[in-house]
Design an enzyme around this catalytic site. Structure first.
Site, short mmCIF file in Angstrom:
data_model
loop_
_atom_site.label_atom_id
_atom_site.label_comp_id
_atom_site.label_asym_id
_atom_site.label_seq_id
_atom_site.Cartn_x
_atom_site.Cartn_y
_atom_site.Cartn_z
N GLY A 1 -2.67 2.09 -12.37
CA GLY A 1 -1.76 3.20 -12.61
C GLY A 1 -1.89 3.71 -14.04
N GLY A 2 -0.91 4.46 -14.47
CA GLY A 2 -0.97 5.05 -15.81
C GLY A 2 -0.52 4.11 -16.91
CD GLU B 1 -6.96 -9.36 6.43
OE1 GLU B 1 -7.04 -8.64 5.43
OE2 GLU B 1 -6.07 -9.21 7.30
#
Length: 415
Positions: free
Chosen positions: A247-248, A139
């Site tokens: 993000g924005g 993992e």
């Protein structure tokens, strides 16, 4: 009501987490998953991280629901013949052995095609073709090799792996999609094919926004939504972004009432542009809505640290649930940091089948994660994981073996 994958038979050669995640999902959708295990031992996770002596661990039970278990000695010639019969009768073989293990067992792609040209062979591997394709991967190795660790954590600390099992379970989800796609294509071609999900590839797919940012960084030398802007220096690679949203719409994790003693008394707060005026009103900074230094998203970027500090002064006067209730009235995006204890006790998750209580013959009742994908015409029933070899005789009979033949195979140590 029929199940979405009813009639599909899966030969499950997987163990630990990545492969079992995939086959469990297929089993939840109605596939008949036959898990092949070693006699006397089985999947190694049956005994890993045990909390009750001599009882299958939660690690195993939570990854192997709705499956049937058979024990076969694949090194025994008669056991190998049983396996060949299974290959002829099944639609998909799923494995996450070390590279080359299936070939060493005598089941190359060519041999499997001879036995069953319609067979789909689906594999989880650490890496795809390249310099590392023969390496074993777990993992956290996948998280590091797939770009997640280098972009996780704070910029003044080391790389950090996430608690979400994006390497193992994430790759299992990718493989399940590949299998279902190959099954659909087989209805058109009549042929099986190989399906490969490399853990590095799966992690990178989940980190695609960071590859986006790498290219932006190379072109502009800066990324204004990162906390390093405007005071920090950017290097050649995407940095760790703390709790920035990626993000924005800028976001951050903020303290709530009780944070001094509760490590999860926090809320994630997003300063979404369309509700900026409402945010200003809620936190008592109405003047920011028209102040040229704060009124537009571009103007706010150099001041994000101060903005979130002011918002945090407000969230610290409310519990995370009180803050969420208030903010949701104004459509301000936010979310409480929920502990595993809170999630386990959340009634709505029980109602939707996202958290399920299962009864086990030796363990008793335990909680597990249910099917995260809900189909209106194929509801999921989560059934307990199988005991080791519990269905050997049942499956052998379905393959056409008589009770006398089954007894002889057992005497020979083949099953």
């Amino acid at each position: 009501m029929s199940k979405a994958l009813e009639g599909v038979r899966i030969l499950d050669f997987t163990h630990v987490q990545s492969g079992p995640t995939c086959t469990q999902l297929l089993a939840w959708f109605g596939a008949d998953v036959i898990k092949v295990e070693r006699a006397g031992a089985g999947d190694i996770t049956r005994e890993q991280l045990r909390d009750i002596p001599d009882v299958d661990s939660l690690y195993f039970t939570m990854l192997n629901h709705n499956k049937r278990s058979v024990t076969i000695d694949t090194k025994n010639p008669e056991g190998k013949q049983v396996l060949e019969t299974l290959i002829q009768k099944c639609d998909v073989l799923v494995e996450n052995f070390a590279p080359g293990a299936l070939d060493r067992m005598g089941f190359t792609w060519e041999r499997i095609q001879e036995l069953n040209p319609r067979m789909i062979v689906a594999s989880v591997k650490g890496f795809g073709p390249g310099p590392y394709e023969d390496c074993k991967v777990y993992e956290n190795v996948a998280q590091c090799a797939g770009g997640a660790a280098s972009t996780t954590g704070f910029d003044d600390g080391p790389p950090v792996v996430t608690g979400a099992q994006i390497g193992d379970s994430g790759t299992g989800l990718h493989l399940a999609l590949g299998i279902v796609t190959a099954l659909y294509q087989r209805t058109q071609t009549g042929r099986g094919q190989k399906v490969l999900a490399a853990m590095q590839d799966g992690v990178l797919n989940l980190c695609r926004v960071k590859l986006r940012d790498q290219q932006r960084l190379e072109r502009t030398g800066t990324m204004k939504e990162y906390p390093q802007y405007p005071n920090g220096e950017f290097g050649e690679a995407v940095p760790r972004a703390g709790n920035a949203s990626g993000g924005g719409q800028p976001g951050w994790i903020l303290k709530c009432k009780g944070w001094e003693t509760d490590p999860n008394a926090y809320i994630y707060f997003i300063t979404q542009a369309p509700v900026w005026a409402k945010i200003c009103n809620v936190i008592g900074k109405e003047e920011w809505a028209t102040d040229p230094n704060y009124a537009t998203p571009a103007a706010r970027l150099p001041h994000l640290k101060d903005i979130f500090a002011e918002i945090e002064r407000w969230t610290m006067t409310k519990t995370k649930f009180e803050a969420m209730q208030i903010l949701n009235k104004y459509d301000i995006p936010c979310g409480p940091i929920l502990s595993m204890k809170e999630i386990a006790e959340e009634p709505s998750l029980r109602k939707t089948g996202t958290i399920v209580e299962v009864d086990h013959p030796t363990r008793g009742k335990y909680l597990t994660v249910g099917n995260p994908i809900k189909l209106s015409d194929s509801p999921t029933e989560v059934k307990r994981s199988p005991l080791l070899g519990e269905h050997t005789d049942e499956v052998m009979a379905e393959l056409g073996y008589s009770p006398a033949q089954i007894s002889a195979l057992r005497t020979a140590g083949a099953i």
